[in-house]
Design a protein around this motif. Structure first.
Motif, PDB file in Angstrom:
ATOM      1  N   TRP A 109      17.223   8.472  57.914  1.00 52.16           N
ATOM      2  CA  TRP A 109      15.809   8.406  57.589  1.00 52.16           C
ATOM      3  C   TRP A 109      15.160   9.706  58.040  1.00 52.16           C
ATOM      4  O   TRP A 109      15.430  10.194  59.142  1.00 52.16           O
ATOM      5  CB  TRP A 109      15.132   7.240  58.305  1.00 52.16           C
TER       6      TRP A 109
ATOM      7  N   TYR B  36      10.367  14.988  52.547  1.00 50.38           N
ATOM      8  CA  TYR B  36      11.382  15.493  51.624  1.00 50.38           C
ATOM      9  C   TYR B  36      11.961  16.808  52.148  1.00 50.38           C
ATOM     10  O   TYR B  36      13.163  17.030  52.085  1.00 50.38           O
ATOM     11  CB  TYR B  36      10.764  15.672  50.239  1.00 50.38           C
TER      12      TYR B  36
ATOM     13  N   CYS C 139      14.433  16.127  54.845  1.00 50.22           N
ATOM     14  CA  CYS C 139      15.648  15.590  54.247  1.00 50.22           C
ATOM     15  C   CYS C 139      16.514  16.711  53.675  1.00 50.22           C
ATOM     16  O   CYS C 139      17.721  16.764  53.914  1.00 50.22           O
ATOM     17  CB  CYS C 139      15.286  14.591  53.148  1.00 50.22           C
TER      18      CYS C 139
ATOM     19  N   CYS D  10      18.199  12.845  48.339  1.00 50.76           N
ATOM     20  CA  CYS D  10      17.004  12.473  49.098  1.00 50.76           C
ATOM     21  C   CYS D  10      16.177  11.540  48.222  1.00 50.76           C
ATOM     22  O   CYS D  10      15.757  11.921  47.133  1.00 50.76           O
ATOM     23  CB  CYS D  10      16.185  13.718  49.459  1.00 50.76           C
ATOM     24  N   VAL D  11      15.981  10.305  48.707  1.00 54.96           N
ATOM     25  CA  VAL D  11      15.281   9.293  47.925  1.00 54.96           C
ATOM     26  C   VAL D  11      14.163   8.693  48.767  1.00 54.96           C
ATOM     27  O   VAL D  11      14.384   8.312  49.924  1.00 54.96           O
ATOM     28  CB  VAL D  11      16.258   8.178  47.484  1.00 54.96           C
ATOM     29  N   ALA D  12      12.971   8.587  48.168  1.00 51.82           N
ATOM     30  CA  ALA D  12      11.828   7.978  48.858  1.00 51.82           C
ATOM     31  C   ALA D  12      12.027   6.471  48.916  1.00 51.82           C
ATOM     32  O   ALA D  12      12.278   5.828  47.898  1.00 51.82           O
ATOM     33  CB  ALA D  12      10.537   8.308  48.119  1.00 51.82           C
ATOM     34  N   ARG D  13      11.937   5.922  50.137  1.00 47.73           N
ATOM     35  CA  ARG D  13      12.032   4.475  50.340  1.00 47.73           C
ATOM     36  C   ARG D  13      11.098   4.088  51.472  1.00 47.73           C
ATOM     37  O   ARG D  13      11.185   4.646  52.560  1.00 47.73           O
ATOM     38  CB  ARG D  13      13.448   4.059  50.717  1.00 47.73           C
ATOM     39  N   GLY D  14      10.241   3.133  51.200  1.00 55.48           N
ATOM     40  CA  GLY D  14       9.319   2.678  52.232  1.00 55.48           C
ATOM     41  C   GLY D  14       8.393   3.800  52.674  1.00 55.48           C
ATOM     42  O   GLY D  14       7.765   4.461  51.864  1.00 55.48           O
ATOM     43  N   ASN D  15       8.356   4.062  53.966  1.00 53.22           N
ATOM     44  CA  ASN D  15       7.449   5.079  54.495  1.00 53.22           C
ATOM     45  C   ASN D  15       8.176   6.373  54.834  1.00 53.22           C
ATOM     46  O   ASN D  15       7.714   7.140  55.678  1.00 53.22           O
ATOM     47  CB  ASN D  15       6.727   4.535  55.732  1.00 53.22           C
TER      48      ASN D  15
ATOM     49  N   ILE E 200      11.800   9.234  53.659  1.00 58.84           N
ATOM     50  CA  ILE E 200      12.782   9.747  52.714  1.00 58.84           C
ATOM     51  C   ILE E 200      14.163   9.531  53.335  1.00 58.84           C
ATOM     52  O   ILE E 200      14.415   9.924  54.476  1.00 58.84           O
ATOM     53  CB  ILE E 200      12.579  11.257  52.454  1.00 58.84           C
ATOM     54  N   TRP E 201      15.067   8.927  52.586  1.00 54.12           N
ATOM     55  CA  TRP E 201      16.439   8.699  53.047  1.00 54.12           C
ATOM     56  C   TRP E 201      17.357   9.749  52.484  1.00 54.12           C
ATOM     57  O   TRP E 201      17.395   9.979  51.289  1.00 54.12           O
ATOM     58  CB  TRP E 201      16.916   7.317  52.630  1.00 54.12           C
TER      59      TRP E 201
ATOM     60  N   THR F  55      21.041  10.459  51.775  1.00 54.23           N
ATOM     61  CA  THR F  55      22.300   9.727  51.619  1.00 54.23           C
ATOM     62  C   THR F  55      23.420  10.743  51.358  1.00 54.23           C
ATOM     63  O   THR F  55      23.443  11.384  50.313  1.00 54.23           O
ATOM     64  CB  THR F  55      22.210   8.721  50.451  1.00 54.23           C
TER      65      THR F  55
END
Length: 76
Positions: free
Chosen positions: A39, A43, A46, A64-69, A71-72, A74
């Motif tokens: 997490w 961006y 990330c 890098c993917v936006a999730r919730g509050n 950027i994850w 992976t």
């Protein structure tokens, strides 16, 4: 005419090697990562984390993917 054929064959061999050798090296250098998704707050953070880990050879690529509050990042 014989010299022309030799030159064409030599050029073709060099061109083929220029394409095949990097692909072979890339496949042998690639390794699966054991890293878990991370997490990050932004961006930019990330991208920086993914680039740093890739330069260290700890991963092959990442997204890098936006999730919730956040950027994850992976890795793969």
């Amino acid at each position: 005419m014989k010299n022309l054929r030799k030159k064409v064959a030599a050029a073709a061999a060099v061109a083929t090697a220029a394409v095949v050798l990097p692909l072979a090296a890339a496949s042998t250098a690639s390794a699966e990562t054991n890293l878990e998704p991370h997490w990050t707050a932004s961006y930019l953070e990330c991208q920086t984390l993914g680039n740093k880990l890739a330069q260290q050879g700890q991963l092959t690529g990442f997204t890098c993917v936006a999730r919730g509050n956040g950027i994850w990042m992976t890795p793969w």
